[in-house]
Design a protein around this motif. Structure first.
Motif, mmCIF file in Angstrom:
data_model
loop_
_atom_site.group_PDB
_atom_site.id
_atom_site.type_symbol
_atom_site.label_atom_id
_atom_site.label_comp_id
_atom_site.label_asym_id
_atom_site.label_seq_id
_atom_site.Cartn_x
_atom_site.Cartn_y
_atom_site.Cartn_z
ATOM 1 N N MET A 165 0.821 -1.209 0.000
ATOM 2 C CA MET A 165 0.000 0.000 0.000
ATOM 3 C C MET A 165 0.854 1.259 0.000
ATOM 4 O O MET A 165 1.812 1.353 0.757
ATOM 5 N N PHE A 166 0.503 2.197 -0.877
ATOM 6 C CA PHE A 166 1.105 3.520 -0.919
ATOM 7 C C PHE A 166 0.036 4.540 -0.543
ATOM 8 O O PHE A 166 -1.128 4.391 -0.915
ATOM 9 N N THR A 167 0.455 5.591 0.140
ATOM 10 C CA THR A 167 -0.430 6.707 0.421
ATOM 11 C C THR A 167 -0.207 7.762 -0.660
ATOM 12 O O THR A 167 0.931 8.123 -0.941
ATOM 13 N N VAL A 168 -1.290 8.215 -1.257
ATOM 14 C CA VAL A 168 -1.217 9.192 -2.344
ATOM 15 C C VAL A 168 -2.158 10.361 -2.056
ATOM 16 O O VAL A 168 -3.177 10.202 -1.391
ATOM 17 N N ALA A 169 -1.814 11.536 -2.544
ATOM 18 C CA ALA A 169 -2.631 12.733 -2.312
ATOM 19 C C ALA A 169 -3.903 12.725 -3.157
ATOM 20 O O ALA A 169 -4.942 13.211 -2.730
ATOM 21 N N ASP A 170 -3.834 12.163 -4.361
ATOM 22 C CA ASP A 170 -4.948 12.197 -5.307
ATOM 23 C C ASP A 170 -5.010 10.840 -6.005
ATOM 24 O O ASP A 170 -4.135 10.508 -6.812
ATOM 25 N N GLN A 171 -6.027 10.050 -5.685
ATOM 26 C CA GLN A 171 -6.116 8.699 -6.244
ATOM 27 C C GLN A 171 -6.250 8.700 -7.763
ATOM 28 O O GLN A 171 -5.669 7.845 -8.429
ATOM 29 N N ASP A 172 -6.981 9.647 -8.332
ATOM 30 C CA ASP A 172 -7.126 9.685 -9.792
ATOM 31 C C ASP A 172 -5.798 10.016 -10.471
ATOM 32 O O ASP A 172 -5.444 9.407 -11.485
ATOM 33 N N ALA A 173 -5.051 10.961 -9.902
ATOM 34 C CA ALA A 173 -3.740 11.308 -10.465
ATOM 35 C C ALA A 173 -2.773 10.131 -10.325
ATOM 36 O O ALA A 173 -2.007 9.838 -11.243
ATOM 37 N N ALA A 174 -2.825 9.441 -9.198
ATOM 38 C CA ALA A 174 -1.957 8.273 -8.989
ATOM 39 C C ALA A 174 -2.318 7.165 -9.976
ATOM 40 O O ALA A 174 -1.441 6.531 -10.564
ATOM 41 N N LEU A 175 -3.614 6.936 -10.174
ATOM 42 C CA LEU A 175 -4.052 5.925 -11.142
ATOM 43 C C LEU A 175 -3.524 6.252 -12.530
ATOM 44 O O LEU A 175 -3.003 5.375 -13.232
ATOM 45 N N ALA A 176 -3.615 7.507 -12.932
ATOM 46 C CA ALA A 176 -3.105 7.921 -14.244
ATOM 47 C C ALA A 176 -1.603 7.688 -14.336
ATOM 48 O O ALA A 176 -1.109 7.184 -15.350
ATOM 49 N N PHE A 177 -0.846 8.027 -13.296
ATOM 50 C CA PHE A 177 0.604 7.830 -13.309
ATOM 51 C C PHE A 177 0.948 6.350 -13.480
ATOM 52 O O PHE A 177 1.741 5.983 -14.343
ATOM 53 N N TYR A 178 0.359 5.502 -12.662
ATOM 54 C CA TYR A 178 0.713 4.082 -12.698
ATOM 55 C C TYR A 178 0.239 3.384 -13.964
ATOM 56 O O TYR A 178 0.925 2.495 -14.476
ATOM 57 N N ARG A 235 -6.598 -2.968 -11.225
ATOM 58 C CA ARG A 235 -7.130 -4.264 -10.807
ATOM 59 C C ARG A 235 -8.404 -4.130 -9.968
ATOM 60 O O ARG A 235 -9.211 -5.045 -9.943
ATOM 61 N N ALA A 236 -8.547 -3.026 -9.240
ATOM 62 C CA ALA A 236 -9.749 -2.826 -8.421
ATOM 63 C C ALA A 236 -9.985 -1.334 -8.269
ATOM 64 O O ALA A 236 -9.043 -0.551 -8.184
ATOM 65 N N ASP A 237 -11.249 -0.961 -8.245
ATOM 66 C CA ASP A 237 -11.640 0.422 -8.004
ATOM 67 C C ASP A 237 -13.063 0.375 -7.463
ATOM 68 O O ASP A 237 -14.027 0.371 -8.221
ATOM 69 N N TRP A 259 -11.248 1.949 -2.593
ATOM 70 C CA TRP A 259 -10.137 0.999 -2.634
ATOM 71 C C TRP A 259 -9.701 0.895 -4.092
ATOM 72 O O TRP A 259 -10.464 0.478 -4.961
ATOM 73 N N LEU A 260 -8.455 1.302 -4.355
ATOM 74 C CA LEU A 260 -7.930 1.355 -5.709
ATOM 75 C C LEU A 260 -6.642 0.548 -5.771
ATOM 76 O O LEU A 260 -5.721 0.779 -4.977
ATOM 77 N N GLU A 261 -6.587 -0.429 -6.673
ATOM 78 C CA GLU A 261 -5.401 -1.273 -6.829
ATOM 79 C C GLU A 261 -4.916 -1.260 -8.271
ATOM 80 O O GLU A 261 -5.718 -1.249 -9.206
ATOM 81 N N VAL A 262 -3.587 -1.285 -8.430
ATOM 82 C CA VAL A 262 -2.939 -1.425 -9.729
ATOM 83 C C VAL A 262 -1.878 -2.506 -9.613
ATOM 84 O O VAL A 262 -1.471 -2.873 -8.511
ATOM 85 N N ALA A 263 -1.425 -3.005 -10.762
ATOM 86 C CA ALA A 263 -0.374 -4.026 -10.769
ATOM 87 C C ALA A 263 0.250 -4.102 -12.149
ATOM 88 O O ALA A 263 -0.405 -3.797 -13.155
ATOM 89 N N PRO A 264 1.511 -4.536 -12.204
ATOM 90 C CA PRO A 264 2.089 -4.813 -13.521
ATOM 91 C C PRO A 264 1.310 -5.955 -14.186
ATOM 92 O O PRO A 264 0.809 -6.842 -13.492
ATOM 93 N N ALA A 285 0.822 -9.939 -7.174
ATOM 94 C CA ALA A 285 0.841 -8.911 -6.132
ATOM 95 C C ALA A 285 0.283 -7.617 -6.700
ATOM 96 O O ALA A 285 0.440 -7.318 -7.876
ATOM 97 N N ARG A 286 -0.412 -6.863 -5.848
ATOM 98 C CA ARG A 286 -1.014 -5.609 -6.274
ATOM 99 C C ARG A 286 -0.533 -4.462 -5.400
ATOM 100 O O ARG A 286 -0.051 -4.671 -4.301
ATOM 101 N N LEU A 287 -0.720 -3.243 -5.878
ATOM 102 C CA LEU A 287 -0.372 -2.030 -5.160
ATOM 103 C C LEU A 287 -1.652 -1.239 -4.933
ATOM 104 O O LEU A 287 -2.326 -0.862 -5.889
ATOM 105 N N ALA A 288 -1.997 -1.024 -3.663
ATOM 106 C CA ALA A 288 -3.165 -0.222 -3.326
ATOM 107 C C ALA A 288 -2.745 1.238 -3.222
ATOM 108 O O ALA A 288 -1.705 1.551 -2.632
#
Length: 132
Positions: free
Chosen positions: A18-31, A40-42, A53-58, A63-66
């Motif tokens: 898990m990472f803490t991010v200031a803006d979930q939409d901006a983080a989603l766009a970056f990743y 993977r989840a939203d 709950w927002l998850e991304v992964a390669p 394994a996923r990154l929340a």
């Protein structure tokens, strides 16, 4: 009677970091747009759906990154390691995209694999390590 404190763990997999991010939409766009991860989840949760709950992964990763909003703290400061068979190629790819805080060159320390670091917009660190 068996002493349960002496038993081996039943944990067999790292599922979510898990990472803490200031803006979930901006983080989603970056990743997804910069690093090429998949969403993977939203999902919304809580009594009134006030949490997300927002998850991304390669691609292909188990394994996923929340990407979580700050809870009683500021975003950033965490770190994960990801693996690639081609550190030099991934370094070139990320530099060509632009807009990513990536080390100028990959490095190899004695006894360690080839690697480089990058940082997401919230200051979380990602070590990109060559998989043997």
């Amino acid at each position: 009677m068996t002493d349960i404190t002496k038993s081996p763990t039943t944990v067999s997999n790292l599922g979510v970091a898990m990472f803490t991010v200031a803006d979930q939409d901006a983080a989603l766009a970056f990743y997804t747009e910069k690093l090429g991860f998949e969403k993977r989840a939203d999902v919304s949760f809580g009594e009134n759906g006030e949490y997300r709950w927002l998850e991304v992964a390669p691609p292909g990763s188990t394994a996923r990154l929340a990407l979580n909003p700050p809870m009683r703290s500021t975003p950033g400061g965490g770190g994960i390691g990801v693996e690639t068979p081609d550190v030099l190629g991934e370094h070139r790819r990320l530099n060509a995209i632009g807009g990513i805080d990536v080390d100028p060159e990959p490095m190899r320390s004695p006894g360690a694999p080839l690697m480089f670091m990058l940082r997401d917009p919230d200051g979380n660190h990602i070590a990109v390590v060559e998989r043997p």
